[in-house]
Design a protein around this motif. Structure first.
Motif, PDB file in Angstrom:
ATOM      1  N   GLY A 135       0.812  -1.210   0.000  1.00 29.81           N
ATOM      2  CA  GLY A 135       0.000   0.000   0.000  1.00 29.81           C
ATOM      3  C   GLY A 135       0.838   1.250   0.000  1.00 29.81           C
ATOM      4  N   ILE A 136       1.945   1.230   0.733  1.00 27.09           N
ATOM      5  CA  ILE A 136       2.814   2.413   0.757  1.00 27.09           C
ATOM      6  C   ILE A 136       3.410   2.646  -0.629  1.00 27.09           C
ATOM      7  CG2 ILE A 136       4.986   3.305   1.666  1.00 27.09           C
ATOM      8  CD1 ILE A 136       4.215   2.065   4.321  1.00 27.09           C
ATOM      9  N   VAL A 137       3.747   1.543  -1.307  1.00 27.31           N
ATOM     10  CA  VAL A 137       4.272   1.690  -2.665  1.00 27.31           C
ATOM     11  C   VAL A 137       3.208   2.279  -3.583  1.00 27.31           C
ATOM     12  CG1 VAL A 137       5.168   0.429  -4.623  1.00 27.31           C
ATOM     13  CG2 VAL A 137       5.955  -0.128  -2.354  1.00 27.31           C
ATOM     14  N   TYR A 138       1.958   1.775  -3.474  1.00 26.35           N
ATOM     15  CA  TYR A 138       0.865   2.387  -4.246  1.00 26.35           C
ATOM     16  C   TYR A 138       0.773   3.866  -3.926  1.00 26.35           C
ATOM     17  CZ  TYR A 138      -1.022  -2.298  -5.169  1.00 26.35           C
ATOM     18  OH  TYR A 138      -1.212  -3.579  -5.561  1.00 26.35           O
ATOM     19  N   GLY A 139       0.899   4.171  -2.643  1.00 25.74           N
ATOM     20  CA  GLY A 139       0.782   5.557  -2.205  1.00 25.74           C
ATOM     21  C   GLY A 139       1.833   6.437  -2.846  1.00 25.74           C
ATOM     22  N   LEU A 140       3.058   5.912  -2.983  1.00 27.27           N
ATOM     23  CA  LEU A 140       4.122   6.722  -3.589  1.00 27.27           C
ATOM     24  C   LEU A 140       3.796   7.042  -5.049  1.00 27.27           C
ATOM     25  CD1 LEU A 140       7.365   5.140  -2.154  1.00 27.27           C
ATOM     26  CD2 LEU A 140       6.560   7.456  -1.829  1.00 27.27           C
ATOM     27  N   GLY A 145       2.646  10.852  -6.974  1.00 30.88           N
ATOM     28  CA  GLY A 145       3.058  11.452  -8.239  1.00 30.88           C
ATOM     29  C   GLY A 145       1.873  11.817  -9.104  1.00 30.88           C
ATOM     30  N   ILE A 146       0.895  10.901  -9.189  1.00 32.50           N
ATOM     31  CA  ILE A 146      -0.285  11.171 -10.014  1.00 32.50           C
ATOM     32  C   ILE A 146      -1.021  12.389  -9.471  1.00 32.50           C
ATOM     33  CG2 ILE A 146      -2.534  10.250 -10.654  1.00 32.50           C
ATOM     34  CD1 ILE A 146      -1.311   7.545 -10.923  1.00 32.50           C
ATOM     35  N   ALA A 179       0.683   7.540 -18.440  1.00 33.51           N
ATOM     36  CA  ALA A 179       1.883   6.715 -18.601  1.00 33.51           C
ATOM     37  C   ALA A 179       2.667   6.612 -17.294  1.00 33.51           C
ATOM     38  CB  ALA A 179       2.754   7.278 -19.710  1.00 33.51           C
ATOM     39  N   HIS A 180       2.034   7.003 -16.177  1.00 33.78           N
ATOM     40  CA  HIS A 180       2.794   7.018 -14.931  1.00 33.78           C
ATOM     41  C   HIS A 180       3.188   5.614 -14.487  1.00 33.78           C
ATOM     42  CE1 HIS A 180       4.304   9.899 -12.122  1.00 33.78           C
ATOM     43  NE2 HIS A 180       3.984   9.131 -11.107  1.00 33.78           N
ATOM     44  N   GLY A 181       2.337   4.654 -14.742  1.00 37.59           N
ATOM     45  CA  GLY A 181       2.675   3.274 -14.400  1.00 37.59           C
ATOM     46  C   GLY A 181       3.927   2.819 -15.131  1.00 37.59           C
ATOM     47  N   GLU A 182       4.084   3.281 -16.367  1.00 37.18           N
ATOM     48  CA  GLU A 182       5.257   2.872 -17.144  1.00 37.18           C
ATOM     49  C   GLU A 182       6.498   3.592 -16.637  1.00 37.18           C
ATOM     50  OE1 GLU A 182       2.267   2.556 -18.461  1.00 37.18           O
ATOM     51  OE2 GLU A 182       2.726   0.441 -18.697  1.00 37.18           O
ATOM     52  N   VAL A 183       6.324   4.823 -16.172  1.00 34.87           N
ATOM     53  CA  VAL A 183       7.459   5.532 -15.580  1.00 34.87           C
ATOM     54  C   VAL A 183       7.966   4.777 -14.355  1.00 34.87           C
ATOM     55  CG1 VAL A 183       8.143   7.634 -14.388  1.00 34.87           C
ATOM     56  CG2 VAL A 183       6.769   7.781 -16.441  1.00 34.87           C
ATOM     57  N   TYR A 184       7.002   4.279 -13.565  1.00 37.88           N
ATOM     58  CA  TYR A 184       7.339   3.473 -12.382  1.00 37.88           C
ATOM     59  C   TYR A 184       8.108   2.216 -12.781  1.00 37.88           C
ATOM     60  CZ  TYR A 184       5.574  -0.426  -9.447  1.00 37.88           C
ATOM     61  OH  TYR A 184       5.411  -1.567  -8.733  1.00 37.88           O
ATOM     62  N   MET A 185       7.641   1.562 -13.857  1.00 44.95           N
ATOM     63  CA  MET A 185       8.315   0.351 -14.336  1.00 44.95           C
ATOM     64  C   MET A 185       9.731   0.673 -14.797  1.00 44.95           C
ATOM     65  SD  MET A 185       8.813  -1.027 -17.689  1.00 44.95           S
ATOM     66  CE  MET A 185       7.461  -0.371 -18.655  1.00 44.95           C
ATOM     67  N   ILE A 186       9.878   1.766 -15.534  1.00 48.79           N
ATOM     68  CA  ILE A 186      11.206   2.140 -16.030  1.00 48.79           C
ATOM     69  C   ILE A 186      12.126   2.488 -14.861  1.00 48.79           C
ATOM     70  CG2 ILE A 186      12.406   4.011 -17.242  1.00 48.79           C
ATOM     71  CD1 ILE A 186      10.357   3.751 -19.420  1.00 48.79           C
ATOM     72  N   VAL A 210       9.600  15.647 -10.167  1.00 45.81           N
ATOM     73  CA  VAL A 210       9.478  15.112  -8.805  1.00 45.81           C
ATOM     74  C   VAL A 210       8.512  13.935  -8.796  1.00 45.81           C
ATOM     75  CG1 VAL A 210       8.616  15.618  -6.501  1.00 45.81           C
ATOM     76  CG2 VAL A 210      10.096  17.246  -7.655  1.00 45.81           C
ATOM     77  N   ALA A 211       7.393  14.099  -9.525  1.00 50.72           N
ATOM     78  CA  ALA A 211       6.402  13.022  -9.548  1.00 50.72           C
ATOM     79  C   ALA A 211       7.007  11.750 -10.127  1.00 50.72           C
ATOM     80  CB  ALA A 211       5.185  13.452 -10.357  1.00 50.72           C
ATOM     81  N   CYS A 212       7.775  11.899 -11.212  1.00 54.00           N
ATOM     82  CA  CYS A 212       8.366  10.715 -11.829  1.00 54.00           C
ATOM     83  C   CYS A 212       9.434  10.118 -10.915  1.00 54.00           C
ATOM     84  CB  CYS A 212       8.945  11.049 -13.191  1.00 54.00           C
ATOM     85  SG  CYS A 212       7.661  11.402 -14.388  1.00 54.00           S
ATOM     86  N   ALA A 213      10.158  10.968 -10.182  1.00 57.03           N
ATOM     87  CA  ALA A 213      11.156  10.456  -9.242  1.00 57.03           C
ATOM     88  C   ALA A 213      10.488   9.625  -8.158  1.00 57.03           C
ATOM     89  CB  ALA A 213      11.933  11.613  -8.637  1.00 57.03           C
ATOM     90  N   MET A 214       9.312  10.077  -7.681  1.00 54.97           N
ATOM     91  CA  MET A 214       8.580   9.302  -6.677  1.00 54.97           C
ATOM     92  C   MET A 214       8.205   7.934  -7.221  1.00 54.97           C
ATOM     93  SD  MET A 214       8.485  11.279  -4.212  1.00 54.97           S
ATOM     94  CE  MET A 214       7.246  11.362  -2.992  1.00 54.97           C
ATOM     95  N   ALA A 215       7.754   7.923  -8.493  1.00 57.87           N
ATOM     96  CA  ALA A 215       7.386   6.639  -9.100  1.00 57.87           C
ATOM     97  C   ALA A 215       8.602   5.720  -9.151  1.00 57.87           C
ATOM     98  CB  ALA A 215       6.820   6.869 -10.496  1.00 57.87           C
TER      99      ALA A 215
END
Lengths: 350, 296
Positions: free
Chosen positions: B15-20, B24-25, B38-45, B200-205
């Motif tokens: 849940g904390i990971v989802y929260g991070l 960003g979103i 595409a935020h999920g893909e940023v997280y994957m990358i 910053v949002a992408c860094a959080m992901a």
């Protein structure tokens, strides 16, 4: 200059022809389209190409339906593939597990898909834009997860043995025969989309898309129109799904309804032209053919489709339909500026 | 009882990971009025970059965390500059151009997924780090990676909160999120702030990706469902609220893990989505939602 004049003459000739046909009978252009499309299985020698023609017809049904809700009513739904899957699986279950004929399973599939469409439509009353997009994405994805986790529906092994439709002793069991089932349905679907979109209802959709508040002030029932748009597009998806399920080899797999299909479907509507009356048709034909040609490079297909979507949105927001419209308008404008009238029959002097 | 505690620990850390990611979103939404599809893909990358950095000999796990943050943040800034800036010129997220943004984000997400596939392949990658033996609390084994998730998330939240409320730059970011036109008039460099928000949002992901790596395998499909779950977390907590995003993430993580544990496990990915729909229908402002931004 010569090219421009030629293209203008072509446009004028086409329009004159259409006007004359409509003067004979309003349905005459559709009859001509039917007659032109009828010999296609005999022109295409390869059975695979006939299969592709069938598949394109199914895709046209699907993308025309999606264009109504997305392009004309402005509701961003992403999970349309879920409705298509519901239609396909309902038809499959009805005909295999309940032993119904195609002519019974098709209406039931459409009915069930309409119901599902209503379920997708209800969130649109309260949600807009990205919220709606994510909810519909989730619904579509839930359908796929549900199918691939349910043994009754074949789970990940797929659902096989769906019989081909039949009239008496005549069975639509080859692609050539099936074409004569799916092509008329496709033409009817396109015809109805034209009738709907050029009616009061279609103008209501566009009013809702442009500004729901202004539309409500002008006396358009916003909720009703959203709901009807979702129902119509669900109906199209139901037809497409049932036709796809009964096509030989009569086999369905949840892998046919994944995010890749969502993207191809989205690309069809976006590339063809969101909110263009021909958008769904143009997009479905081009994307299906390109998808087939690039099948050997399927590792790159998502990259290709994704980038084309992004580039289309950035540089060509009205899609190919919009470009054709602009091309015709520019030609007209040049003709008028040069003093050539564009009335039918008077451009021979040029 | 031990089973329940186990579920709670797993749910909490997921849940904390989802929260991070939801953070960003939420940040991007308040800055640009769009949902970044595409935020999920940023997280994957970010997760893959973490692996790439940690594979260099001598780099510790913490180094990978910071490195992935920096690189992914830069990727985010590039995405914003190249793609979203063109679209945001045409209006915010609720105009007709807003549909273009959603479609553009969706296309970008599949394109990025394909790029990751071409670079790293389809096989799940294990994280090449080991934290040693788990800590035992009575009968419950608590892997240290869960502890890392908790600590890093809390530290990050504290840093972000301090940055947003105590520094001048943070004030500028909040001003842009509140009203862009007025910020322009006050002399805030709005485009730069928007790029900063995106970075910053992408860094959080990326942090979320690196943190979840040791628990789950890293694979190219991880981003796609993450988007739905993080969005659910952002909505449950209240869209646009940063503490809400983290709280929502924990709620979604616990709900999902408990449902999967006690109901049908193969429908695991549907539960978060059910929660999302319920919250949107019943209480669209979320748990901590103060005011949902509504644009006419």
């Amino acid at each position: 200059m010569a090219e421009q004049a030629a293209s203008l003459r072509f446009i004028d000739a086409t329009e004159r022809g259409l006007t004359r046909l409509r003067a004979v009978h309003p349905l005459a252009p559709w009859l001509v389209a039917f007659l032109l499309l009828a010999p296609l299985p005999w022109v295409l020698l390869n059975t695979y190409h006939v299969f592709l023609a069938n598949f394109i017809c199914v895709m046209i049904l699907l993308s025309v339906g999606l264009n109504i809700v997305k392009g004309f009513c402005g509701q961003v739904t992403v999970g349309h593939v879920g409705l298509y899957a519901i239609g396909a699986y309902t038809a499959a279950v009805m005909s295999v597990n309940f032993g119904m004929t195609f002519w019974m399973s098709l209406p039931i599939a459409v009915m069930v898909t309409l119901l599902a469409g209503a379920v997708v439509g209800i969130p649109s009353f309260r949600l807009e834009g990205a919220y709606l997009a994510l909810v519909t994405l989730g619904l579509g994805e839930s359908v796929r997860i549900f199918i691939s986790a349910t043994e009754y529906l074949g789970a990940t092994n797929g659902f096989s043995g769906i019989p081909a439709p039949r009239i008496g002793d005549f069975r639509f069991d080859t692609y050539q025969k099936y074409y004569y089932l799916v092509m008329p349905v496709m033409l009817l679907g396109v015809f109805f989309s034209f009738r709907i979109l050029r009616s009061r209802l279609g103008r209501g959709f566009m009013a809702v898309r442009e500004d729901p508040v202004a539309a409500a002030a002008a006396g358009v029932n916003v909720r009703g129109h959203k709901m009807i748009a979702f129902l119509i597009s669900a109906g199209y998806a139901g037809f497409a799904g049932a036709l796809y399920a009964h096509m030989i080899p009569g086999y369905l797999n949840p892998r046919n309804f994944t995010v890749i299909e969502m993207v191809t479907l989205l690309l069809m509507v976006v590339l063809g032209g969101l909110g263009h009356i021909w958008g769904g048709v143009i997009g479905a034909i081009i994307v299906t053919i390109v998808y087939d040609i690039t099948k050997d490079y399927y590792h790159y297909s998502l990259l290709l489709f994704g980038s084309v979507i992004v580039l289309t949105v950035l540089f060509m927001p009205k899609g190919i339909g919009g470009i054709i419209d602009r091309f015709i308008a520019t030609r007209r404008f040049i003709a008028i500026r040069e003093g050539r009238a564009t009335r039918p029959g008077s451009d021979d002097a040029a | 009882m031990d089973l329940l505690l186990d579920f709670i620990i797993v749910g909490l850390s997921i849940g904390i990971v989802y929260g991070l990611v939801a953070l960003g979103i939420s940040l991007i939404f308040s800055g640009l009025d769009i949902v970044h599809f595409a935020h999920g893909e940023v997280y994957m990358i970010g997760a893959f970059l973490g692996i790439a950095i940690v594979s260099i000999s001598g780099v510790p796990y913490f180094g990978a965390l910071v490195g992935a943050m920096i690189v992914t943040g830069a990727v985010g800034v590039v995405i914003e500059r190249v793609f979203y800036r063109r679209l945001t010129r045409g209006g915010g997220g609720y105009t007709v151009a807003g549909m273009g943004m959603i479609i553009c984000g969706f296309g970008m997400s599949v394109a990025l997924q394909n790029v990751a596939y071409l670079i790293w392949g389809a096989a799940p990658h294990p994280y090449p780090v080991s934290f040693g033996m788990p800590i035992f609390l009575g009968n419950i084994a608590l892997p240290k990676s869960y502890l890392y998730i908790l600590v890093s998330a809390l530290v990050l939240m504290a840093v972000l909160h301090t940055f947003l409320t105590r520094t001048k730059l943070g004030l500028a970011v909040r001003a842009v999120a509140y009203n862009k036109d007025t910020s322009y008039l006050m002399g805030v460099n709005v485009p730069a702030m928007i790029s900063l928000i995106f970075g910053v949002a992408c860094a959080m992901a990326a942090v979320a990706g690196v943190l979840i790596g040791p628990i789950n395998y890293v694979q190219i499909e991880m981003g796609y469902l993450m988007l739905l779950k993080a969005f659910a977390a952002a909505v449950v907590g209240g869209f646009g609220s940063l503490p809400g995003a983290l709280l929502g993430g924990v709620v979604v993580g616990l709900f999902e893990t408990l449902c999967a544990g006690y109901l049908i496990a193969s429908y695991k990915d549907i539960y978060a989505f059910l929660l999302l729909i319920t919250v949107l229908m019943v209480r669209p402002t979320g748990l901590l939602g103060i005011i949902v931004k509504v644009k006419a």
